[in-house]
Design an enzyme around this catalytic site. Structure first.
Site, mmCIF file in Angstrom:
data_model
loop_
_atom_site.group_PDB
_atom_site.id
_atom_site.type_symbol
_atom_site.label_atom_id
_atom_site.label_comp_id
_atom_site.label_asym_id
_atom_site.label_seq_id
_atom_site.Cartn_x
_atom_site.Cartn_y
_atom_site.Cartn_z
ATOM 1 C CG HIS A 111 4.416 4.559 6.239
ATOM 2 N ND1 HIS A 111 3.810 3.517 5.581
ATOM 3 C CD2 HIS A 111 4.193 5.664 5.487
ATOM 4 C CE1 HIS A 111 3.254 3.980 4.463
ATOM 5 N NE2 HIS A 111 3.478 5.287 4.390
ATOM 6 C CD GLU A 113 3.637 1.447 2.528
ATOM 7 O OE1 GLU A 113 4.841 1.736 2.492
ATOM 8 O OE2 GLU A 113 2.792 1.993 1.781
HETATM 9 P P1 PGA Z 1 0.875 7.405 -1.674
HETATM 10 O O1 PGA Z 1 1.652 7.046 -0.330
HETATM 11 O O2 PGA Z 1 1.033 8.872 -1.895
HETATM 12 O O3 PGA Z 1 1.555 6.582 -2.741
HETATM 13 O O4 PGA Z 1 -0.558 7.026 -1.469
HETATM 14 C C1 PGA Z 1 1.568 7.882 0.790
HETATM 15 C C2 PGA Z 1 2.386 7.319 1.921
HETATM 16 O O5 PGA Z 1 2.352 6.108 2.137
HETATM 17 O O6 PGA Z 1 3.092 8.061 2.639
#
Ligand code: PGA
Length: 278
Positions: A111, A113
């Site tokens: 992901h 992040e």
């Molecule tokens: P969001 O996140 O729908 O809050 O934009 C999507 C994700 O990071 O999978």
């Protein structure tokens, strides 16, 4: 609308919803499913043309697992990450066998992040995905470009590199590769659209998904590439879900913010059912 790969709605809770909140979420899911899902939607969920998944934080996974049986439709749980080694000196990590011990057989890998804040690279993404596929897990592998990369016209190049460096080598051509390939799902998530309220337009999403499917074709051959689901993620909501899910190469949505309330998650499932039933 005929969607050859069906539709997967995966709700990524990120670092939200503790065990108590998970319990409340599941009772809302159960109690309110009747207001959101008609018999056609339930049929699609039961036949797995429409697949419902949630990705809770580790501690809430087990609580969620206890609550699955009470739901009127099948729901699959996915972990947010896992290490490539099965055990060892890796403080802060969690392994595949630890997840399978509590009945979890799917993992989200790479992901943005994780890449942005925790030093995940294409190489570590590949190592995790490779090992987990070999251990029999389903893997959702995330890729996506930043705002600066898109503005510089480098989206296709970035996606191609993330795939060529990050795709597990075990998913190659040949007979054995089919077993792995059937357990791999990709998620295209433009970093600039995650949690920002800025969604890629259906045209932008379809264009990127075509690039991804093209790379998969080159790497794995047309047969595997055509079967592999590619999800879109980035500010998907019940309001915009139908438009993006209707794109030919979009096979589902990876949803953060809009999956944190049971009502909104059910509305996303309803949108998926609407696309399949239209
Ligand atoms: P969001 O996140 O729908 O809050 O934009 C999507 C994700 O990071 O999978």
């Amino acid at each position: 609308m005929f969607k050859p790969r069906g539709i997967l709605i995966a709700g990524n809770w990120k670092m939200n919803l503790n065990r108590k909140e998970t319990e409340a979420y599941f009772s809302d899911l159960k109690n309110q499913s009747g207001s959101f899902l008609n018999s056609e939607a339930l049929k699609l969920l039961k036949s797995r043309s429409l697949r419902a998944s949630l990705i809770p934080p580790y501690f809430s996974l087990e609580k969620a697992r206890e609550k699955l049986a009470g739901l009127p439709f099948p729901l699959y749980l996915i972990a947010q990450n896992a290490h490539w080694e099965k055990k060892g000196a890796f403080t802060g990590e969690i392994s595949g066998p630890m997840l399978s011990e509590i009945g979890i057989h799917s993992v989200l890998i790479g992901h943005s992040e994780r890449r942005q804040f925790f030093g995940e690279t294409n190489e570590t993404v590949r190592k995790r995905a490779e090992s987990l596929l070999e251990q029999g897990f389903h893997v959702i592998l995330c890729i996506g470009e930043t705002r600066a990369e898109r503005d510089a016209g480098r989206t296709a190049e970035v996606l191609t590199r993330q795939l060529s460096e990050g795709l597990p080598g075990s998913v190659g051509r040949g007979a054995a590769s089919f077993t792995f390939a059937d357990k791999l799902t990709l998620a295209y998530e433009p970093v600039w659209a995650i949690g920002t309220g800025l969604t890629a337009s259906p045209e932008q999403a379809e264009e990127a998904h075509r690039v991804v499917r093209g790379v998969l074709k080159e790497r794995l051959g047309a047969e595997i590439a055509d079967r592999m689901p590619i999800l879109y993620g980035g500010s998907v909501t019940p309001e915009n879900a139908q438009a993006v899910l209707s794109c030919e190469n979009v096979d589902g949505a990876l949803v953060g913010g809009a999956s944190l309330k049971a009502e909104s998650y059910l509305a996303l499932l309803r949108a998926g059912a609407g696309v399949l039933g239209s």
